[in-house]
Design a protein around this motif. Structure first.
Motif, PDB file in Angstrom:
ATOM      1  N   ALA A  45     -21.305 -16.163 -30.334  1.00  0.00           N
ATOM      2  CA  ALA A  45     -19.959 -15.597 -30.542  1.00  0.00           C
ATOM      3  C   ALA A  45     -19.059 -17.175 -30.233  1.00  0.00           C
ATOM      4  CB  ALA A  45     -19.320 -14.782 -28.796  1.00  0.00           C
ATOM      5  N   ARG A  46     -19.360 -17.941 -29.375  1.00  0.00           N
ATOM      6  CA  ARG A  46     -18.092 -19.677 -29.470  1.00  0.00           C
ATOM      7  C   ARG A  46     -18.876 -19.950 -31.300  1.00  0.00           C
ATOM      8  NH1 ARG A  46     -21.305 -24.764 -27.057  1.00  0.00           N
ATOM      9  NH2 ARG A  46     -18.931 -26.174 -26.968  1.00  0.00           N
ATOM     10  N   ALA A  47     -19.628 -20.121 -31.629  1.00  0.00           N
ATOM     11  CA  ALA A  47     -19.808 -20.542 -33.144  1.00  0.00           C
ATOM     12  C   ALA A  47     -18.570 -19.570 -33.892  1.00  0.00           C
ATOM     13  CB  ALA A  47     -21.017 -20.866 -33.616  1.00  0.00           C
ATOM     14  N   LEU A  48     -18.818 -18.519 -33.856  1.00  0.00           N
ATOM     15  CA  LEU A  48     -18.261 -16.922 -34.700  1.00  0.00           C
ATOM     16  C   LEU A  48     -16.541 -17.747 -33.924  1.00  0.00           C
ATOM     17  CD1 LEU A  48     -20.779 -14.676 -34.664  1.00  0.00           C
ATOM     18  CD2 LEU A  48     -19.996 -15.953 -36.753  1.00  0.00           C
ATOM     19  N   ASN A  49     -15.986 -17.945 -32.843  1.00  0.00           N
ATOM     20  CA  ASN A  49     -14.806 -18.282 -32.548  1.00  0.00           C
ATOM     21  C   ASN A  49     -14.443 -19.391 -33.310  1.00  0.00           C
ATOM     22  OD1 ASN A  49     -12.603 -16.648 -31.423  1.00  0.00           O
ATOM     23  ND2 ASN A  49     -13.080 -18.546 -29.682  1.00  0.00           N
ATOM     24  N   GLN A  50     -15.201 -20.388 -32.976  1.00  0.00           N
ATOM     25  CA  GLN A  50     -15.325 -21.778 -34.130  1.00  0.00           C
ATOM     26  C   GLN A  50     -14.283 -21.467 -35.209  1.00  0.00           C
ATOM     27  OE1 GLN A  50     -15.776 -25.178 -31.880  1.00  0.00           O
ATOM     28  NE2 GLN A  50     -16.131 -24.524 -29.533  1.00  0.00           N
ATOM     29  N   MET A  51     -14.600 -20.474 -35.846  1.00  0.00           N
ATOM     30  CA  MET A  51     -15.068 -20.505 -37.210  1.00  0.00           C
ATOM     31  C   MET A  51     -13.792 -19.953 -37.645  1.00  0.00           C
ATOM     32  SD  MET A  51     -18.838 -19.695 -38.330  1.00  0.00           S
ATOM     33  CE  MET A  51     -18.667 -18.906 -39.346  1.00  0.00           C
ATOM     34  N   HIS A  60     -19.988  -9.713 -30.604  1.00  0.00           N
ATOM     35  CA  HIS A  60     -21.184 -10.957 -30.108  1.00  0.00           C
ATOM     36  C   HIS A  60     -21.393 -11.040 -28.615  1.00  0.00           C
ATOM     37  CE1 HIS A  60     -24.289 -11.266 -33.397  1.00  0.00           C
ATOM     38  NE2 HIS A  60     -22.714 -11.506 -33.609  1.00  0.00           N
ATOM     39  N   LEU A  61     -20.002 -10.585 -28.315  1.00  0.00           N
ATOM     40  CA  LEU A  61     -19.147 -10.799 -26.717  1.00  0.00           C
ATOM     41  C   LEU A  61     -19.247  -9.548 -25.641  1.00  0.00           C
ATOM     42  CD1 LEU A  61     -16.376 -13.137 -27.032  1.00  0.00           C
ATOM     43  CD2 LEU A  61     -17.890 -13.649 -25.496  1.00  0.00           C
ATOM     44  N   ASP A  62     -18.768  -8.618 -26.509  1.00  0.00           N
ATOM     45  CA  ASP A  62     -18.842  -7.190 -25.746  1.00  0.00           C
ATOM     46  C   ASP A  62     -20.651  -6.843 -26.269  1.00  0.00           C
ATOM     47  OD1 ASP A  62     -15.936  -6.284 -26.508  1.00  0.00           O
ATOM     48  OD2 ASP A  62     -16.267  -5.480 -28.293  1.00  0.00           O
ATOM     49  N   GLN A  78     -17.004 -11.520 -20.435  1.00  0.00           N
ATOM     50  CA  GLN A  78     -15.635 -10.680 -19.970  1.00  0.00           C
ATOM     51  C   GLN A  78     -14.717 -11.610 -20.618  1.00  0.00           C
ATOM     52  OE1 GLN A  78     -13.588  -9.433 -16.447  1.00  0.00           O
ATOM     53  NE2 GLN A  78     -15.570  -8.251 -17.183  1.00  0.00           N
ATOM     54  N   ARG A  79     -15.105 -12.946 -19.568  1.00  0.00           N
ATOM     55  CA  ARG A  79     -13.674 -14.089 -19.694  1.00  0.00           C
ATOM     56  C   ARG A  79     -14.106 -14.765 -20.565  1.00  0.00           C
ATOM     57  NH1 ARG A  79     -14.953 -19.619 -15.867  1.00  0.00           N
ATOM     58  NH2 ARG A  79     -12.657 -19.884 -15.417  1.00  0.00           N
ATOM     59  N   GLY A  80     -14.549 -14.624 -21.870  1.00  0.00           N
ATOM     60  CA  GLY A  80     -14.599 -14.862 -23.542  1.00  0.00           C
ATOM     61  C   GLY A  80     -13.843 -14.211 -24.016  1.00  0.00           C
ATOM     62  N   ARG A  81     -14.124 -13.087 -24.013  1.00  0.00           N
ATOM     63  CA  ARG A  81     -13.571 -11.856 -24.879  1.00  0.00           C
ATOM     64  C   ARG A  81     -12.463 -11.348 -24.579  1.00  0.00           C
ATOM     65  NH1 ARG A  81     -12.617  -7.254 -23.157  1.00  0.00           N
ATOM     66  NH2 ARG A  81     -14.396  -6.884 -21.190  1.00  0.00           N
ATOM     67  N   PHE A  82     -12.348 -12.285 -23.383  1.00  0.00           N
ATOM     68  CA  PHE A  82     -10.759 -12.074 -23.262  1.00  0.00           C
ATOM     69  C   PHE A  82      -9.302 -12.989 -23.993  1.00  0.00           C
ATOM     70  CE2 PHE A  82      -6.602 -12.742 -20.431  1.00  0.00           C
ATOM     71  CZ  PHE A  82      -6.089 -11.568 -20.672  1.00  0.00           C
ATOM     72  N   SER A  83     -10.319 -14.126 -23.677  1.00  0.00           N
ATOM     73  CA  SER A  83      -9.946 -15.427 -24.208  1.00  0.00           C
ATOM     74  C   SER A  83      -9.559 -15.196 -26.480  1.00  0.00           C
ATOM     75  CB  SER A  83     -10.455 -16.384 -24.140  1.00  0.00           C
ATOM     76  OG  SER A  83     -11.856 -16.588 -24.679  1.00  0.00           O
ATOM     77  N   VAL A  84     -10.184 -14.065 -26.234  1.00  0.00           N
ATOM     78  CA  VAL A  84     -10.584 -13.797 -27.540  1.00  0.00           C
ATOM     79  C   VAL A  84      -9.352 -13.207 -28.740  1.00  0.00           C
ATOM     80  CG1 VAL A  84     -11.331 -13.153 -29.991  1.00  0.00           C
ATOM     81  CG2 VAL A  84     -12.455 -15.270 -28.399  1.00  0.00           C
TER      82      VAL A  84
END
Length: 231
Positions: A45-51, A60-62, A78-84
């Motif tokens: 998820a981190r990779a895809l979000n930066q893409m 992926h975060l879910d 949960q923290r990452g999902r909210f940031s996206v």
């Protein structure tokens, strides 16, 4: 699997952030190999979000949160999902959390109030509850702080920081057994954490369980003999 994960992390370094094809390929390989691994989904998820692939990152975060709902990984998912989903609100809440830990005492009331507004708006997100609790605790309001920390643990049972702070607030209120319960919950989540060892030792000392407190202090000093909190 670890080699793939390390490769993804390396690809996410600043000098590799534009290697979208490589990141995507590694992420797919990682989650295909270990589809039940929450950490794999977080890395992907981190990779895809930066893409810029927001929708797939959210998938992926879910998945990570679903797989590890009661763990530290679930809290981070949960923290990452909210940031996206809400990048602006997330940035402000994260700033409040930092300020709650670092601000002058005179500013803590304002920080707590702002965090409370976010907690009402996003009641199932743990970060604003934690920010409010830290500000209230530092401002000398342990009862309000304890309630906020309880809300944070309700939102994310795997949030170690919330359990650590809840233990400290309960002990401050004279609820020693409640403080021990919270500290021991933190221990199950992250037994090697120095803050967890510290708050657990504090709770055991408050209960006059000196042997258990001393054992934790010894363990902590083995991990970090320079930490003056344990001397």
């Amino acid at each position: 699997t670890q080699k793939v994960a390390k490769a993804v992390d390396k690809a996410l370094e600043p000098d590799g952030i534009h290697r979208a094809t490589r990141i995507s390929k590694l992420g797919r390989a990682l989650t295909e190999r270990v589809p039940q691994d929450a950490r794999a989904h977080l890395i992907t998820a981190r990779a895809l979000n930066q893409m810029g692939d927001r929708d797939t990152a959210l998938f992926h975060l879910d998945r990570a949160e679903e797989l590890a709902r009661n763990s530290t990984l679930g809290a981070e998912a949960q923290r990452g999902r909210f940031s996206v989903e809400h990048p602006d609100a997330s940035a402000e809440i994260e700033a409040l959390l930092r300020a709650a830990n670092e601000a002058r005492e005179a500013d803590l009331g304002t920080i707590a109030l702002r965090a409370h507004k976010f907690a009402l708006l996003y009641e199932n997100l743990w970060t604003p509850h934690l920010a409010m609790g830290v500000a209230e605790a530092r401002g000398g309001r342990p009862r309000s702080a304890a309630k906020a920390f309880e809300n944070a643990t309700r939102c994310a049972p795997g949030c170690v920081a919330a359990w650590v702070e809840l233990s400290r607030a309960r002990v401050a209120l004279g609820d020693i057994e409640g403080g021990i319960v919270a500290a021991e919950r933190a221990q199950t989540l992250d037994p090697e954490s120095l803050p967890v060892m510290a708050v657990s030792a504090e709770a055991y000392l408050a209960a006059q369980r000196h042997d258990e407190a001393a054992a934790l202090v010894r363990r902590a000093l083995e991990h970090d003999g320079t930490n003056h909190a344990f001397r």
